[in-house]
Design a protein around this motif. Structure first.
Motif, PDB file in Angstrom:
ATOM      1  N   SER A 325       0.754  -1.195  -0.006  1.00  0.00           N
ATOM      2  CA  SER A 325       0.061  -0.040  -0.102  1.00  0.00           C
ATOM      3  C   SER A 325       0.918   1.087   0.048  1.00  0.00           C
ATOM      4  CB  SER A 325      -0.834   0.060   1.390  1.00  0.00           C
ATOM      5  OG  SER A 325      -1.582   1.219   1.331  1.00  0.00           O
ATOM      6  N   PRO A 326       0.451   2.364  -0.863  1.00  0.00           N
ATOM      7  CA  PRO A 326       0.983   3.665  -0.785  1.00  0.00           C
ATOM      8  C   PRO A 326       0.982   4.170   0.463  1.00  0.00           C
ATOM      9  CG  PRO A 326      -0.142   3.483  -2.595  1.00  0.00           C
ATOM     10  CD  PRO A 326      -0.368   2.377  -1.636  1.00  0.00           C
ATOM     11  N   LEU A 327       0.557   3.581   1.637  1.00  0.00           N
ATOM     12  CA  LEU A 327       0.060   4.414   2.929  1.00  0.00           C
ATOM     13  C   LEU A 327       0.937   3.458   3.834  1.00  0.00           C
ATOM     14  CD1 LEU A 327      -3.586   5.267   2.916  1.00  0.00           C
ATOM     15  CD2 LEU A 327      -1.493   6.724   2.434  1.00  0.00           C
ATOM     16  N   ALA A 328       1.592   2.164   3.345  1.00  0.00           N
ATOM     17  CA  ALA A 328       2.400   1.200   4.374  1.00  0.00           C
ATOM     18  C   ALA A 328       3.335   1.858   5.340  1.00  0.00           C
ATOM     19  CB  ALA A 328       2.569   0.186   3.738  1.00  0.00           C
ATOM     20  N   ASP A 329       4.147   2.607   4.995  1.00  0.00           N
ATOM     21  CA  ASP A 329       5.018   3.353   5.677  1.00  0.00           C
ATOM     22  C   ASP A 329       4.815   4.739   5.722  1.00  0.00           C
ATOM     23  OD1 ASP A 329       6.994   1.079   6.077  1.00  0.00           O
ATOM     24  OD2 ASP A 329       7.114   1.210   3.874  1.00  0.00           O
ATOM     25  N   ALA A 343       3.566  14.217  -3.126  1.00  0.00           N
ATOM     26  CA  ALA A 343       4.036  13.139  -4.081  1.00  0.00           C
ATOM     27  C   ALA A 343       3.218  11.975  -3.951  1.00  0.00           C
ATOM     28  CB  ALA A 343       5.655  12.883  -3.911  1.00  0.00           C
ATOM     29  N   PRO A 344       2.298  11.602  -4.723  1.00  0.00           N
ATOM     30  CA  PRO A 344       1.509  10.205  -4.856  1.00  0.00           C
ATOM     31  C   PRO A 344       2.415   8.981  -4.996  1.00  0.00           C
ATOM     32  CG  PRO A 344       0.669  11.798  -6.362  1.00  0.00           C
ATOM     33  CD  PRO A 344       1.867  12.373  -6.049  1.00  0.00           C
ATOM     34  N   SER A 569      -0.586   2.164 -11.004  1.00  0.00           N
ATOM     35  CA  SER A 569      -0.066   1.177 -10.333  1.00  0.00           C
ATOM     36  C   SER A 569      -0.337   1.864  -8.947  1.00  0.00           C
ATOM     37  CB  SER A 569       1.470   0.773 -10.315  1.00  0.00           C
ATOM     38  OG  SER A 569       1.773  -0.014  -9.295  1.00  0.00           O
ATOM     39  N   VAL A 570       0.026   3.072  -8.460  1.00  0.00           N
ATOM     40  CA  VAL A 570      -0.196   3.560  -7.201  1.00  0.00           C
ATOM     41  C   VAL A 570      -1.740   3.546  -6.776  1.00  0.00           C
ATOM     42  CG1 VAL A 570      -0.205   5.498  -5.643  1.00  0.00           C
ATOM     43  CG2 VAL A 570       1.600   5.128  -7.338  1.00  0.00           C
ATOM     44  N   ALA A 571      -2.681   3.815  -7.611  1.00  0.00           N
ATOM     45  CA  ALA A 571      -4.102   3.556  -7.328  1.00  0.00           C
ATOM     46  C   ALA A 571      -4.459   2.333  -7.137  1.00  0.00           C
ATOM     47  CB  ALA A 571      -4.793   4.452  -8.697  1.00  0.00           C
ATOM     48  N   LEU A 625      -4.921  10.939  -1.472  1.00  0.00           N
ATOM     49  CA  LEU A 625      -4.029  10.983  -0.909  1.00  0.00           C
ATOM     50  C   LEU A 625      -3.753  11.992  -0.046  1.00  0.00           C
ATOM     51  CD1 LEU A 625      -1.630   8.848  -3.288  1.00  0.00           C
ATOM     52  CD2 LEU A 625      -2.761   7.946  -0.998  1.00  0.00           C
ATOM     53  N   ARG A 626      -4.049  13.077  -0.539  1.00  0.00           N
ATOM     54  CA  ARG A 626      -3.753  14.462   0.143  1.00  0.00           C
ATOM     55  C   ARG A 626      -4.560  14.543   1.814  1.00  0.00           C
ATOM     56  NH1 ARG A 626      -3.780  17.255  -4.509  1.00  0.00           N
ATOM     57  NH2 ARG A 626      -5.700  18.236  -3.911  1.00  0.00           N
ATOM     58  N   VAL A 627      -5.857  14.170   1.788  1.00  0.00           N
ATOM     59  CA  VAL A 627      -6.650  13.855   2.848  1.00  0.00           C
ATOM     60  C   VAL A 627      -5.982  13.036   3.891  1.00  0.00           C
ATOM     61  CG1 VAL A 627      -8.983  13.490   3.560  1.00  0.00           C
ATOM     62  CG2 VAL A 627      -8.772  14.798   1.620  1.00  0.00           C
TER      63      VAL A 627
END
Length: 645
Positions: A325-329, A343-344, A569-571, A625-627
């Motif tokens: 996940s882009p939010l993992a770390d 930066a997404p 891929s990020v999405a 992602l900003r939120v």
């Protein structure tokens, strides 16, 4: 890469050495190879060292003339030989003179004008005891970060904000105006941060601090009005290659393993190939790091990166880009970044840099910047040729553009033909750098409505978002501005320095020095001065780079037209692996963001994301992602002195 930090008591109170040392503890990740501290009366300077260069060139605190001049620097100078010549340093002394020492000698010779003689990436603070002033400066593009604040009668500075948080009395307050601009998706200043009364020294600026005053000034600006004229396309390409090769070579350390990120695109492949050619002469391989995609195969570029790897002395490393996940770390990234970020794809950079650090590689090349370095579009070329009445060139560019567009030739050509012939008035001159656009006010108001939609309306009014947005719009070039003027605005955008310093801080978390040869000052000045035909021609962008890399790049990459959209891929990764975390942000009442965010709009964005199973565009992904990033940043209660495990 290193860390600098310190305190200057403006009211001449003695500096507490333990406080300066505490600042250094928060920056230990930037300098695991050594620590240095110098305190004398009302001034204290600190340094943390990451060793990437031969021992003699290591930067630590240096002093001259019985400590009447003292410096701490995070610096890599690229014009050492030239400086040594100007300063009459003997060959024997050059090998034992560090970059910090060179800056100090340059200041002794030229005073504050020394910064105009420097070339490279640097941030430094110099104490002049005789003048009783602190002189600080940051490099031309802002690769090396520098933050400061004035609090309780003292000037504090550091490479990262966390060191300021550890030093100043009381907590730092969030900058709510900056939060609003972040949610709206734009920046309106180079100096502001997400903390009240904490500022960044803008790129290419110097600041002089004394007990009487603080003066900040730019020491360098790009010249957009001068055009370079050479005899042929080949001459432009040869000149570009000479500078490009030099920008790469000066960033190669004399010792230690070196790496490069290799995606398979024009920019990263060009950097990797030039670095490998230089290292080949030393019989040293270049370590490459390529992200591969097993799920979103449209983002996988192995077919191109493998072409590069097949022609040189590389040690290839492959990382999986769509299994997390882009939010993992996110907590760790925010700890090192100190602020919410735009930066997404930062999580991907985080994963790559972690892999680099785990292999013990201290210097890694990044191909970021090619689009900005040679910025020019089909629109720029059509406007420019029509403005100057170069209708043959206009027709040639139009002929190349139309087959790749969905419009007919007359539909593409008509706005230009009308604006520069039938619609032209006597007051419009070909030298205008900002010609009027058809409906600037309408476009501005539409943009304002779009940008403010995510904000709580009361909060938007409170921070004066509408006025801030209009002022930001007025500072931007209009759609039919001079091509070089628009190129200047792209290079000068505060977002460029913000992106570079963010990547620097994320790299520091893994004890890696990230270098950007495409943002070399010499290359920037050269490319801005190029005629637009050397940046974009016949629907080929970065055309001078493509010509210059003949025989160095594989043909398939040299003339590769398409660009991979990695946000897909990020999405998809966010949808597949970040669902629980997103739901916690958008489906649960959250006091942290409620005062800032239009909850109804935020939930609608989240619903669209989930309904489309992550198949959304970059704008919606970035907003989502900003939120989520802001929510985590506002809720981050970690003590500043502890690194997230």
């Amino acid at each position: 890469m290193s860390a600098i930090f310190g305190v200057h008591s403006l009211d001449r109170r003695p500096v507490d050495a333990t406080l300066v040392a505490r600042m250094g503890e928060t920056l230990a990740h930037r300098g695991p190879d050594g620590a240095d501290l110098w305190c004398n009366g009302h001034v204290g300077l600190g340094h943390r060292l990451l060793s990437t260069a031969p021992h003699a060139h290591r930067n630590q605190i240096v002093s001259l003339r019985a400590e009447s001049l003292v410096i701490t620097a995070d610096a890599r100078l690229d014009n050492r030989a030239q400086l040594c010549d100007l300063l009459h340093i003997s060959p024997a002394e050059r090998s034992v003179t560090s970059d910090s020492h060179l800056i100090l000698l340059a200041y002794e010779r030229w005073g504050e004008g020394c910064v105009e003689k420097l070339l490279g990436d640097f941030a430094f603070v110099l104490w002049d005891a005789q003048q009783q002033v602190l002189f600080c400066a940051r490099d031309h593009m802002g690769v090396k970060p520098f933050y400061y604040t004035v609090c309780d009668g003292a000037f504090y500075w550091a490479s990262e904000i966390k060191a300021l948080r550890a030093a100043v009395p009381g907590p730092l307050r969030p900058n709510e105006a900056q939060i609003g601009l972040y949610l709206a998706g734009f920046m309106d200043g180079a100096a502001t941060t997400f903390f009240e009364e904490v500022y960044r020294l803008p790129a290419a600026h110097a600041i002089t601090v004394s007990s009487a005053q603080m003066h900040c000034r730019p020491y360098w600006q790009l010249d957009w009005q001068t055009e370079l004229k050479l005899s042929s396309n080949e001459a432009y390409a040869e000149a570009f290659l000479d500078l490009f090769r030099e920008a790469v070579e000066c960033r190669l350390p004399g010792a230690a393993d070196v790496g490069a990120f290799l995606s398979g695109g024009l920019d990263s492949s060009s950097v990797a190939c030039l670095a490998e050619l230089t290292l080949r002469d030393r019989n040293v391989p270049l370590h490459t790091f390529t992200t591969v995609y097993e799920t979103v195969t449209a983002c996988d570029e192995r077919q191109y990166s493998n072409l590069v790897l097949a022609q040189g002395n590389f040690v290839a490393n492959y990382l999986t880009g769509d299994a997390h996940s882009p939010l993992a770390d996110l907590e760790r990234m925010l700890y090192y970044a100190d602020e919410p970020f735009f930066a997404p794809g930062l999580s991907g950079a985080w994963q790559r840099l972690r892999a680099v650090g785990e292999q013990g590689i201290r210097v890694i090349f990044e191909g970021h910047g090619g689009d900005e370095l040679l910025y020019c579009t089909a629109r720029n070329r059509l406007h420019e040729s029509a403005r100057h009445g170069q209708w043959l060139t206009f027709g040639q560019e139009l002929h190349a553009v139309v087959p790749l567009s969905r419009a007919k030739a007359w539909q593409v050509a008509w706005p230009y033909l009308y604006h520069y012939t039938l619609g032209r008035t006597a007051s419009k001159r070909v030298s205008d750098k900002r010609s009027p656009s058809p409906h600037p006010s309408k476009r501005s108001e539409e943009g304002l409505r779009s940008s403010s939609a995510l904000l709580n309306p009361d909060f938007a009014r409170q921070i004066g978002l509408a006025d801030r947005y209009r002022a930001w719009q007025q500072s931007r070039p209009l759609p039919n501005a001079d091509a070089r003027f628009e190129h200047l605005s792209v290079l000068s955008d505060p977002g460029q320095a913000s992106a570079l310093e963010l990547l620097n801080k994320v790299a520091s978390a893994h004890q890696v020095d990230l270098v950007f040869p495409l943002f070399d000052k010499r290359l920037l000045e050269f490319c801005l001065s190029l005629p637009s035909s050397q940046k974009f021609a016949q629907n080929w962008d970065r055309i001078v780079m493509r010509r210059a890399m003949k025989g160095i790049l594989p043909l398939e990459i040299q003339w590769r037209r398409e660009k991979t959209e990695f946000s897909k891929s990020v999405a998809q990764s966010l949808f597949s692996f970040g669902g629980d975390r997103l739901q916690a942000v958008f489906r649960s009442p959250c006091a942290r963001t409620a005062q800032y965010v239009n909850q109804e709009k935020a939930e609608a964005i989240y619903d669209e994301f989930t309904t489309k199973q992550g198949n959304v565009g970059l704008d919606l992904l970035s907003t989502l992602l900003r939120v989520a990033i802001l929510d985590r940043w506002l809720g981050n209660a970690l003590p500043v002195s502890s690194v997230v495990a």
